[in-house]
Design a protein around this motif. Sequence first.
Motif, PDB file in Angstrom:
ATOM      1  N   TRP A 220       5.011   0.564  -2.607  1.00 34.00           N
ATOM      2  CA  TRP A 220       3.935  -0.176  -3.276  1.00 34.00           C
ATOM      3  C   TRP A 220       2.639  -0.055  -2.479  1.00 34.00           C
ATOM      4  O   TRP A 220       1.577   0.208  -3.014  1.00 34.00           O
ATOM      5  N   LEU A 221       2.772  -0.198  -1.163  1.00 36.06           N
ATOM      6  CA  LEU A 221       1.596  -0.162  -0.292  1.00 36.06           C
ATOM      7  C   LEU A 221       0.929   1.218  -0.322  1.00 36.06           C
ATOM      8  O   LEU A 221      -0.274   1.340  -0.559  1.00 36.06           O
ATOM      9  N   GLY A 222       1.733   2.247  -0.151  1.00 28.77           N
ATOM     10  CA  GLY A 222       1.179   3.612  -0.083  1.00 28.77           C
ATOM     11  C   GLY A 222       0.584   4.049  -1.403  1.00 28.77           C
ATOM     12  O   GLY A 222      -0.606   4.418  -1.481  1.00 28.77           O
ATOM     13  N   ARG A 223       1.355   3.924  -2.473  1.00 27.56           N
ATOM     14  CA  ARG A 223       0.854   4.370  -3.790  1.00 27.56           C
ATOM     15  C   ARG A 223      -0.343   3.535  -4.220  1.00 27.56           C
ATOM     16  O   ARG A 223      -1.336   4.050  -4.731  1.00 27.56           O
ATOM     17  N   ALA A 278      -6.592  -5.858   1.035  1.00 25.79           N
ATOM     18  CA  ALA A 278      -5.277  -6.489   1.243  1.00 25.79           C
ATOM     19  C   ALA A 278      -4.285  -5.475   1.807  1.00 25.79           C
ATOM     20  O   ALA A 278      -3.586  -5.748   2.786  1.00 25.79           O
ATOM     21  N   LYS A 279      -4.272  -4.293   1.221  1.00 20.26           N
ATOM     22  CA  LYS A 279      -3.320  -3.283   1.694  1.00 20.26           C
ATOM     23  C   LYS A 279      -3.723  -2.750   3.066  1.00 20.26           C
ATOM     24  O   LYS A 279      -2.863  -2.465   3.909  1.00 20.26           O
TER      25      LYS A 279
ATOM     26  N   ARG B  17      -5.847  18.522   3.130  1.00 19.31           N
ATOM     27  CA  ARG B  17      -5.355  17.240   2.606  1.00 19.31           C
ATOM     28  C   ARG B  17      -4.342  16.616   3.555  1.00 19.31           C
ATOM     29  O   ARG B  17      -3.284  17.212   3.811  1.00 19.31           O
ATOM     30  N   LEU B  18      -4.624  15.416   4.075  1.00 20.34           N
ATOM     31  CA  LEU B  18      -3.652  14.702   4.917  1.00 20.34           C
ATOM     32  C   LEU B  18      -2.954  13.668   4.043  1.00 20.34           C
ATOM     33  O   LEU B  18      -3.467  12.585   3.798  1.00 20.34           O
ATOM     34  N   ASP B  19      -1.813  14.034   3.492  1.00 18.13           N
ATOM     35  CA  ASP B  19      -1.060  13.134   2.605  1.00 18.13           C
ATOM     36  C   ASP B  19       0.376  12.991   3.109  1.00 18.13           C
ATOM     37  O   ASP B  19       0.681  13.405   4.241  1.00 18.13           O
ATOM     38  N   ALA B  20       1.256  12.468   2.272  1.00 11.69           N
ATOM     39  CA  ALA B  20       2.627  12.199   2.729  1.00 11.69           C
ATOM     40  C   ALA B  20       3.323  13.485   3.160  1.00 11.69           C
ATOM     41  O   ALA B  20       4.116  13.501   4.108  1.00 11.69           O
ATOM     42  N   ALA B  21       2.978  14.604   2.488  1.00 12.79           N
ATOM     43  CA  ALA B  21       3.658  15.865   2.807  1.00 12.79           C
ATOM     44  C   ALA B  21       3.214  16.404   4.168  1.00 12.79           C
ATOM     45  O   ALA B  21       4.029  16.899   4.951  1.00 12.79           O
ATOM     46  N   ILE B  47      -7.472  12.010   2.419  1.00 14.93           N
ATOM     47  CA  ILE B  47      -6.510  11.365   3.316  1.00 14.93           C
ATOM     48  C   ILE B  47      -5.831  10.233   2.563  1.00 14.93           C
ATOM     49  O   ILE B  47      -6.505   9.392   1.961  1.00 14.93           O
ATOM     50  N   ALA B  48      -4.514  10.238   2.569  1.00 18.02           N
ATOM     51  CA  ALA B  48      -3.752   9.197   1.857  1.00 18.02           C
ATOM     52  C   ALA B  48      -3.383   8.090   2.827  1.00 18.02           C
ATOM     53  O   ALA B  48      -3.599   8.201   4.033  1.00 18.02           O
ATOM     54  N   SER B  49      -2.790   7.029   2.292  1.00 16.13           N
ATOM     55  CA  SER B  49      -2.438   5.884   3.148  1.00 16.13           C
ATOM     56  C   SER B  49      -1.436   6.326   4.220  1.00 16.13           C
ATOM     57  O   SER B  49      -1.418   5.777   5.325  1.00 16.13           O
ATOM     58  N   ALA B  50      -0.617   7.328   3.903  1.00 12.03           N
ATOM     59  CA  ALA B  50       0.339   7.821   4.918  1.00 12.03           C
ATOM     60  C   ALA B  50      -0.421   8.343   6.138  1.00 12.03           C
ATOM     61  O   ALA B  50      -0.034   8.107   7.287  1.00 12.03           O
TER      62      ALA B  50
END
Lengths: 340, 94
Positions: A220-223, A278-279, B17-21, B47-50
């Motif tokens: 949930w947090l990441g997506r 929030a995230k 791209r810095l993502d989950a992969a 850049i993703a949250s990962a």
Amino acid sequence: MPPLNVAARAAVACLPVLLFLTSLVLLDTFRLVRRRRVAVALLAGGVAALATYFVNTALLDLTGLPPWRFAVLVAPVVEETVKGAYLAWLISTRRAAFMVDTAILGFAVGAGFAIVENAYYLSQLPDAPLLVWAIRGLGTALMHGGVTALLGLMVQGFGERRGVGSGRPWLGALLVAALLHATFNRTMVQPIVATALTLAFLPGAMAVAWRLGERRLRRWLGRGFDLDSELLGLIRDGQVTSTPVGRYLQSLRDSFRADVVADMLCLLRLQCELSLRAKGTLLLREQGFAPARDPELAAKLAEVRWLEKSVGHAGLLALRPLARWRGADAWQRHLLEEQS
Amino acid sequence: MFAIGWHDNGSVRLEGRLDAASAPQAREFLAEVQGRCRLDFTRLDYIASAGLGILIAVQRRLRDGGGGIVLAGLSPHLREVLSLAGFEGIFEFE
């Protein structure tokens, strides 16, 4: 009975459940649950114990059942329902939105219940041998905490698909919780067996549910973070009109005034910003950081409320397909209000 | 595609791209970084949250050792996202 002996019995009867609760709180990587809320849940559990004492006493007279049969057939339903009431409020008001925080708070309610119940029995049976209190501490108390935690976990776990507001997850979860509780009470004719079963079953069940809960929370947090970031970028660069979101908003012009649709876009952008906040807070907390203070946070929250009023109930319904503020997302509002 | 490596001027350059992969690759490289370190994002597209989670973990480790990360060359959008997420006080920005 010398005070030291009473203290030893109280410690043996109450320490295991408090230690288990403390370990759950320490395992809360994202610090979803504030200590104050754990303390209130413990208190709510104590109140539930007092309430069920009177309810059970009245029902015992009413039903005329022998005590051991009452303890298996009626008491579990009453106690799990009353314990579950505070948990139901936390979940329905989105103060508990994930399996992890619900498990902690559910266990705290059960722990508070068990402590008051043990205190009562200690006043009634001060001379009972230490083994009795060890069984009450390692068996009954952990059962109360664990079953209520599992109740919350089941509601959050099953509720995610049906929407936690619907009653169906609750009925099923209460049934399972009462069944577990009744099974424990039934095996209490051999207390050591009942305690061994609790110690064998409870930690494992909690660990499995906890890991599932953490995985869902991370997803949930990441997506959520990535979606919010992407949508914000589109809105910011004025490219949103060429996206499905933009086309959907355009289609709303047939049903709403232009100024309302404009407010909808403002609301969407603000929700993205607050959702990122929030995230971001959770991402930082995981590493022991606190987010930088945002002097505008209170004003943003006030603006969201104003915009929600402006677009009205029909507007909010129309935004629902895009709305970030449902279920766990609505939990974010509480998190941010605590920061503002 | 994602690439990470040392640049001639002593900073770490991230590209693509810095993502989950690609997060494991970045995590592995940044695990070796010590002290104060400048990360150059000029050629980073996304850049993703990962990826952010890795930066925060590295920042935690370096800060505990008295060092820290400086984020340079961020796109306006990424800069805004980090600010909105409350990362202002956590990282140094250039």
